[in-house]
Design a protein around this motif. Sequence first.
Motif, PDB file in Angstrom:
ATOM      1  N   ARG A  59      47.834 -66.940 -97.354  1.00  0.00           N
ATOM      2  CA  ARG A  59      48.088 -67.255 -99.709  1.00  0.00           C
ATOM      3  C   ARG A  59      47.916 -66.382-100.527  1.00  0.00           C
ATOM      4  N   ALA A  60      47.043 -65.433-100.770  1.00  0.00           N
ATOM      5  CA  ALA A  60      47.264 -64.303-101.594  1.00  0.00           C
ATOM      6  C   ALA A  60      48.782 -63.716-101.341  1.00  0.00           C
ATOM      7  N   THR A  61      48.346 -63.728-100.529  1.00  0.00           N
ATOM      8  CA  THR A  61      50.624 -63.050-100.544  1.00  0.00           C
ATOM      9  C   THR A  61      52.001 -63.895-101.164  1.00  0.00           C
ATOM     10  N   TYR A  62      51.426 -65.107-100.649  1.00  0.00           N
ATOM     11  CA  TYR A  62      52.422 -65.905-101.285  1.00  0.00           C
ATOM     12  C   TYR A  62      52.429 -66.073-102.576  1.00  0.00           C
ATOM     13  N   LEU A  63      51.249 -66.218-103.231  1.00  0.00           N
ATOM     14  CA  LEU A  63      51.343 -66.256-104.113  1.00  0.00           C
ATOM     15  C   LEU A  63      51.093 -65.640-105.414  1.00  0.00           C
ATOM     16  N   ASN A  64      51.086 -64.096-104.954  1.00  0.00           N
ATOM     17  CA  ASN A  64      51.345 -63.014-105.300  1.00  0.00           C
ATOM     18  C   ASN A  64      53.243 -62.883-105.060  1.00  0.00           C
ATOM     19  N   GLU A  65      53.483 -63.883-104.561  1.00  0.00           N
ATOM     20  CA  GLU A  65      55.284 -63.450-105.027  1.00  0.00           C
ATOM     21  C   GLU A  65      55.433 -64.886-105.686  1.00  0.00           C
ATOM     22  N   LYS A  66      54.786 -65.412-105.809  1.00  0.00           N
ATOM     23  CA  LYS A  66      55.004 -66.970-106.097  1.00  0.00           C
ATOM     24  C   LYS A  66      55.207 -66.827-107.427  1.00  0.00           C
ATOM     25  N   GLY A  68      53.008 -64.573-109.333  1.00  0.00           N
ATOM     26  CA  GLY A  68      52.520 -63.124-109.454  1.00  0.00           C
ATOM     27  C   GLY A  68      50.861 -62.359-109.297  1.00  0.00           C
ATOM     28  N   GLY A  69      50.070 -63.770-108.615  1.00  0.00           N
ATOM     29  CA  GLY A  69      48.500 -63.633-108.461  1.00  0.00           C
ATOM     30  C   GLY A  69      47.814 -64.716-108.625  1.00  0.00           C
ATOM     31  N   ARG A  70      47.045 -64.812-108.008  1.00  0.00           N
ATOM     32  CA  ARG A  70      45.887 -65.933-107.654  1.00  0.00           C
ATOM     33  C   ARG A  70      45.392 -66.031-109.022  1.00  0.00           C
TER      34      ARG A  70
END
Length: 224
Positions: A59-66, A68-70
């Motif tokens: 999830r952290a990787t996904y949010l970073n890619e989508k 730019g982070g949590r």
Amino acid sequence: MADEPALTVDVISDVMCPWCYIGKRRLEAAIARLPDVTVQVGWHPYQLDPSLPKEGKDRATYLNEKFGGRANARSIYDHISEVGRETGIPFAFDRIEVSPNTKDCHRLILWARADGLQDEVVDLLFKAYFEDGADLSKSETLVAIAEKAGMQADLVEQLLETDSDLDKIEHQVDRARLMGVTGVPCFVIDGRFVVNGAEAPETLAAAIMHARETRSFVPEDSLS
């Protein structure tokens, strides 16, 4: 009228879309406003991110890619959480550890139709993901949901190990895009009217009533 045929509402959605969960609750509230109208709801697949691997993505990787982070995503999710509270949904985004590829979820929803359990399965999938942080990419999660809904869990477990109906799901997702669907939820009412987005219950109720009042025939085809 007692002999009036059911009016169909086909919902195109993705179980990793929080607005689709909100849209489900708002549709339920809309239908509750119309006790004299028989509404038959069907659920149809869409994938917000079909590029996600079968096992999902951290999830952290996904949010970073989508986003730019949590931190950047938090303002978006804070607003969704506020709307969720107003709708009766206790979103718990921080519990989510894996962003899933939802293709197997859509297969489960498809199989649930034969048992008349689509609505129950959709609800359990939303709750598991958005409230409990369950990993929807894991077969055991989907099997547990199937069992809780009243499906034949052992059969679901066997089917998930195969490619059964994967092509059908892909075809239906492609069909939705060809229809012009670019975001979800999308409500297709009586096969004639489209409401895009998680509109307020009164808006959905008005659209359903308009479809009923202008109805001159039973639709020969739906999205099924």
